[in-house]
Design a protein around this motif. Sequence first.
Motif, mmCIF file in Angstrom:
data_model
loop_
_atom_site.group_PDB
_atom_site.id
_atom_site.type_symbol
_atom_site.label_atom_id
_atom_site.label_comp_id
_atom_site.label_asym_id
_atom_site.label_seq_id
_atom_site.Cartn_x
_atom_site.Cartn_y
_atom_site.Cartn_z
ATOM 1 N N TRP A 1 0.822 -1.201 0.000
ATOM 2 C CA TRP A 1 0.000 0.000 0.000
ATOM 3 C C TRP A 1 0.864 1.263 0.000
ATOM 4 C CZ3 TRP A 1 -4.001 2.284 -1.574
ATOM 5 C CH2 TRP A 1 -4.353 3.541 -1.083
ATOM 6 N N ARG B 1 -4.524 8.906 3.828
ATOM 7 C CA ARG B 1 -4.591 7.463 4.100
ATOM 8 C C ARG B 1 -3.276 6.738 3.840
ATOM 9 N NH1 ARG B 1 -9.445 5.173 4.720
ATOM 10 N NH2 ARG B 1 -8.083 3.736 5.804
ATOM 11 N N LEU C 1 -2.282 2.484 7.147
ATOM 12 C CA LEU C 1 -3.510 1.709 7.309
ATOM 13 C C LEU C 1 -4.069 1.895 8.711
ATOM 14 C CD1 LEU C 1 -2.474 -1.696 5.685
ATOM 15 C CD2 LEU C 1 -3.641 0.229 4.610
ATOM 16 N N ASP D 1 -8.817 -0.811 8.356
ATOM 17 C CA ASP D 1 -8.215 -1.301 7.113
ATOM 18 C C ASP D 1 -7.575 -2.667 7.335
ATOM 19 O OD1 ASP D 1 -8.861 1.092 5.781
ATOM 20 O OD2 ASP D 1 -6.931 2.001 6.283
ATOM 21 N N LYS D 2 -6.826 -2.790 8.411
ATOM 22 C CA LYS D 2 -6.133 -4.043 8.700
ATOM 23 C C LYS D 2 -7.109 -5.185 8.912
ATOM 24 C CE LYS D 2 -2.072 -1.760 10.594
ATOM 25 N NZ LYS D 2 -1.272 -1.482 11.793
ATOM 26 N N MET E 1 -9.879 -1.337 0.895
ATOM 27 C CA MET E 1 -9.480 -0.075 1.508
ATOM 28 C C MET E 1 -10.125 1.047 0.731
ATOM 29 S SD MET E 1 -5.709 1.326 2.190
ATOM 30 C CE MET E 1 -5.473 2.856 3.041
ATOM 31 N N GLU E 2 -10.883 1.889 1.447
ATOM 32 C CA GLU E 2 -11.619 2.982 0.800
ATOM 33 C C GLU E 2 -12.418 2.432 -0.371
ATOM 34 O OE1 GLU E 2 -12.266 5.962 1.878
ATOM 35 O OE2 GLU E 2 -10.931 5.856 3.561
#
Length: 143
Positions: free
Chosen positions: A34, A102, A105, A109-110, A120-121
């Motif tokens: 990410w 963002r 995380l 998210d995790k 994510m999002e």
Amino acid sequence: MKHCLSVLAMCLILLVGKAQQASAPEVKEFEMFWKKVHAAIMKKDYPAVSKYIEFPLVVKKSLSDTAVSTVGAQEFAVFFSNYLDMPARDSFINKYGLLKSRRDLSEDDKSMISEDAATMEDFEFQKTDGQWKLVYVYATLPE
């Protein structure tokens, strides 16, 4: 009795979901991925972002419609530039501003990372041939 059974069923669903979450090394692996994607997005380096995408990219453009479309590698830069300019929720001016915040995380998210998928999002990721790839984007306007 029916109420108790439905509550029990929901608890079991939540427990199964928690049990399928990724382990710490898998979360760390996605986190490193990410950060690379995020850095490329912040630079608006679309060729670099493209390296992290499984084309054709599937896009859902409307919350009220189940239809999806696809974006090929050739159209990606135009699509993603338009996506980043879309209005975002809360106090963010656009999706770019939201994503800028963002970099790291969150715990939520995790919790959305499994061994081979993550959300994510507006993004859904999958592991393809051992590599994380962006496979789906919800390019929808906030309600």
